[in-house]
Design a protein around this motif. Structure first.
Motif, PDB file in Angstrom:
ATOM      1  N   LEU A  48       0.828  -1.211   0.000  1.00 22.14           N
ATOM      2  CA  LEU A  48       0.000   0.000   0.000  1.00 22.14           C
ATOM      3  C   LEU A  48       0.865   1.265   0.000  1.00 22.14           C
ATOM      4  O   LEU A  48       0.489   2.274  -0.603  1.00 22.14           O
ATOM      5  CB  LEU A  48      -0.940  -0.003   1.208  1.00 22.14           C
ATOM      6  N   GLN A  49       2.018   1.229   0.657  1.00 23.02           N
ATOM      7  CA  GLN A  49       2.918   2.382   0.716  1.00 23.02           C
ATOM      8  C   GLN A  49       3.701   2.570  -0.583  1.00 23.02           C
ATOM      9  O   GLN A  49       4.038   3.688  -0.938  1.00 23.02           O
ATOM     10  CB  GLN A  49       3.903   2.228   1.888  1.00 23.02           C
ATOM     11  N   ASN A  50       4.001   1.473  -1.276  1.00 23.94           N
ATOM     12  CA  ASN A  50       4.778   1.529  -2.508  1.00 23.94           C
ATOM     13  C   ASN A  50       3.836   1.771  -3.689  1.00 23.94           C
ATOM     14  O   ASN A  50       3.258   0.853  -4.249  1.00 23.94           O
ATOM     15  CB  ASN A  50       5.550   0.214  -2.698  1.00 23.94           C
ATOM     16  N   LYS A  51       3.681   3.008  -4.090  1.00 20.38           N
ATOM     17  CA  LYS A  51       2.729   3.395  -5.136  1.00 20.38           C
ATOM     18  C   LYS A  51       3.153   2.901  -6.528  1.00 20.38           C
ATOM     19  O   LYS A  51       2.379   2.951  -7.471  1.00 20.38           O
ATOM     20  CB  LYS A  51       2.565   4.924  -5.181  1.00 20.38           C
ATOM     21  N   GLU A  52       4.390   2.439  -6.676  1.00 20.86           N
ATOM     22  CA  GLU A  52       4.898   1.987  -7.968  1.00 20.86           C
ATOM     23  C   GLU A  52       4.391   0.590  -8.332  1.00 20.86           C
ATOM     24  O   GLU A  52       4.262   0.269  -9.505  1.00 20.86           O
ATOM     25  CB  GLU A  52       6.433   1.968  -7.947  1.00 20.86           C
ATOM     26  N   SER A  53       4.129  -0.236  -7.352  1.00 17.39           N
ATOM     27  CA  SER A  53       3.738  -1.629  -7.592  1.00 17.39           C
ATOM     28  C   SER A  53       2.261  -1.720  -7.990  1.00 17.39           C
ATOM     29  O   SER A  53       1.399  -1.214  -7.283  1.00 17.39           O
ATOM     30  CB  SER A  53       4.002  -2.446  -6.327  1.00 17.39           C
ATOM     31  N   PRO A  54       1.954  -2.372  -9.131  1.00 18.13           N
ATOM     32  CA  PRO A  54       0.562  -2.434  -9.586  1.00 18.13           C
ATOM     33  C   PRO A  54      -0.299  -3.476  -8.868  1.00 18.13           C
ATOM     34  O   PRO A  54      -1.507  -3.315  -8.753  1.00 18.13           O
ATOM     35  CB  PRO A  54       0.687  -2.784 -11.068  1.00 18.13           C
ATOM     36  N   SER A  55       0.330  -4.558  -8.395  1.00 22.85           N
ATOM     37  CA  SER A  55      -0.461  -5.597  -7.727  1.00 22.85           C
ATOM     38  C   SER A  55       0.446  -6.480  -6.869  1.00 22.85           C
ATOM     39  O   SER A  55       1.667  -6.461  -6.986  1.00 22.85           O
ATOM     40  CB  SER A  55      -1.203  -6.461  -8.755  1.00 22.85           C
ATOM     41  N   ILE A  56      -0.213  -7.259  -6.020  1.00 16.28           N
ATOM     42  CA  ILE A  56       0.491  -8.204  -5.165  1.00 16.28           C
ATOM     43  C   ILE A  56      -0.417  -9.423  -4.981  1.00 16.28           C
ATOM     44  O   ILE A  56      -1.638  -9.307  -4.963  1.00 16.28           O
ATOM     45  CB  ILE A  56       0.858  -7.575  -3.798  1.00 16.28           C
ATOM     46  N   GLU A  57       0.207 -10.599  -4.895  1.00 14.91           N
ATOM     47  CA  GLU A  57      -0.546 -11.819  -4.639  1.00 14.91           C
ATOM     48  C   GLU A  57       0.164 -12.611  -3.545  1.00 14.91           C
ATOM     49  O   GLU A  57       1.356 -12.876  -3.644  1.00 14.91           O
ATOM     50  CB  GLU A  57      -0.667 -12.664  -5.909  1.00 14.91           C
ATOM     51  N   LEU A  58      -0.572 -12.958  -2.513  1.00 10.45           N
ATOM     52  CA  LEU A  58      -0.027 -13.723  -1.390  1.00 10.45           C
ATOM     53  C   LEU A  58      -0.801 -15.028  -1.265  1.00 10.45           C
ATOM     54  O   LEU A  58      -2.028 -15.037  -1.355  1.00 10.45           O
ATOM     55  CB  LEU A  58      -0.159 -12.922  -0.084  1.00 10.45           C
ATOM     56  N   ARG A  59      -0.085 -16.108  -1.042  1.00 12.80           N
ATOM     57  CA  ARG A  59      -0.731 -17.415  -0.876  1.00 12.80           C
ATOM     58  C   ARG A  59      -0.296 -18.025   0.437  1.00 12.80           C
ATOM     59  O   ARG A  59       0.878 -17.977   0.797  1.00 12.80           O
ATOM     60  CB  ARG A  59      -0.331 -18.361  -1.998  1.00 12.80           C
ATOM     61  N   ASP A  60      -1.275 -18.605   1.119  1.00 13.26           N
ATOM     62  CA  ASP A  60      -0.935 -19.405   2.295  1.00 13.26           C
ATOM     63  C   ASP A  60      -0.278 -20.668   1.769  1.00 13.26           C
ATOM     64  O   ASP A  60      -0.809 -21.335   0.885  1.00 13.26           O
ATOM     65  CB  ASP A  60      -2.186 -19.796   3.089  1.00 13.26           C
ATOM     66  N   GLN A  61       0.878 -20.974   2.309  1.00 12.79           N
ATOM     67  CA  GLN A  61       1.585 -22.154   1.842  1.00 12.79           C
ATOM     68  C   GLN A  61       1.620 -23.202   2.930  1.00 12.79           C
ATOM     69  O   GLN A  61       1.929 -22.902   4.078  1.00 12.79           O
ATOM     70  CB  GLN A  61       3.006 -21.798   1.433  1.00 12.79           C
ATOM     71  N   VAL A  62       1.289 -24.421   2.538  1.00 14.50           N
ATOM     72  CA  VAL A  62       1.363 -25.538   3.464  1.00 14.50           C
ATOM     73  C   VAL A  62       2.800 -26.051   3.427  1.00 14.50           C
ATOM     74  O   VAL A  62       3.387 -26.213   2.360  1.00 14.50           O
ATOM     75  CB  VAL A  62       0.379 -26.651   3.042  1.00 14.50           C
ATOM     76  N   ARG A  63       3.355 -26.285   4.581  1.00 13.53           N
ATOM     77  CA  ARG A  63       4.722 -26.785   4.637  1.00 13.53           C
ATOM     78  C   ARG A  63       4.810 -28.188   4.044  1.00 13.53           C
ATOM     79  O   ARG A  63       3.928 -29.009   4.228  1.00 13.53           O
ATOM     80  CB  ARG A  63       5.206 -26.791   6.080  1.00 13.53           C
TER      81      ARG A  63
END
Length: 166
Positions: free
Chosen positions: A122-137
């Motif tokens: 949210l602070q980095n105005k240059e980045s157009p998108s982000i994707e986060l995934r919960d990862q199972v070990r």
């Protein structure tokens, strides 16, 4: 003439119990390793950030999906009873505070890491998108594999022993 195999009631019960153990292990594996969550946040043309939270079973079968428009911050909510605390992530959007996690969990580290990553985006105005995934070990998959191999091996041995003694 081939020998007729007879199974005693105790052997049948043992086979049924082994099959039941396999089904219980399969259910536990699906419950633990199956559900995955993906959080995708994208900047709109106006500069606002909209986030979509998707939950799927093994990333194949959709379970739940909802959107949070105009996200301004991600926070971790704390719910304590005495010294016992549980945590859930929430996002501030145009519709107010929206819970991202349905359940409170005791793992603050993971929840805080995800919230921090979203806030950095949210602070980095240059980045157009982000994707986060919960990862199972991977240890969950290896452990489940060993359990299934052991249970199927036990079932196979029981069936083989029944044919040998039958």
């Amino acid at each position: 003439m081939p020998a007729k195999t007879t199974r005693t009631p105790s052997r049948r019960l043992l086979i049924l119990l082994e099959i039941l153990a396999i089904l219980i292990a399969l259910g536990a594996f699906i419950a633990i390793a199956g559900p995955t969550r993906t959080i995708t946040c994208t900047r709109t043309s106006e500069g606002a950030v909209d986030c979509t939270i998707r939950t799927a079973l093994f990333n194949l079968i959709p379970l739940d999906e909802f959107s949070i428009p105009g996200v301004m911050a991600a926070v971790v909510d704390q719910n304590c009873v005495g010294d016992d605390c549980a945590y859930a992530m929430q996002m501030w959007g145009t519709s107010g505070l929206v819970p991202v996690d349905k359940d409170y969990v005791r793992d603050l580290t993971l929840r805080q890491k995800v919230a921090d990553t979203i806030n950095e985006f949210l602070q980095n105005k240059e980045s157009p998108s982000i994707e986060l995934r919960d990862q199972v070990r991977s240890v969950v998959y290896w452990g489940a594999g060993l359990v299934f191999i052991s249970l199927f091996g036990l079932l196979g041995y029981t069936l083989w022993l029944g044919r040998k003694t039958g």
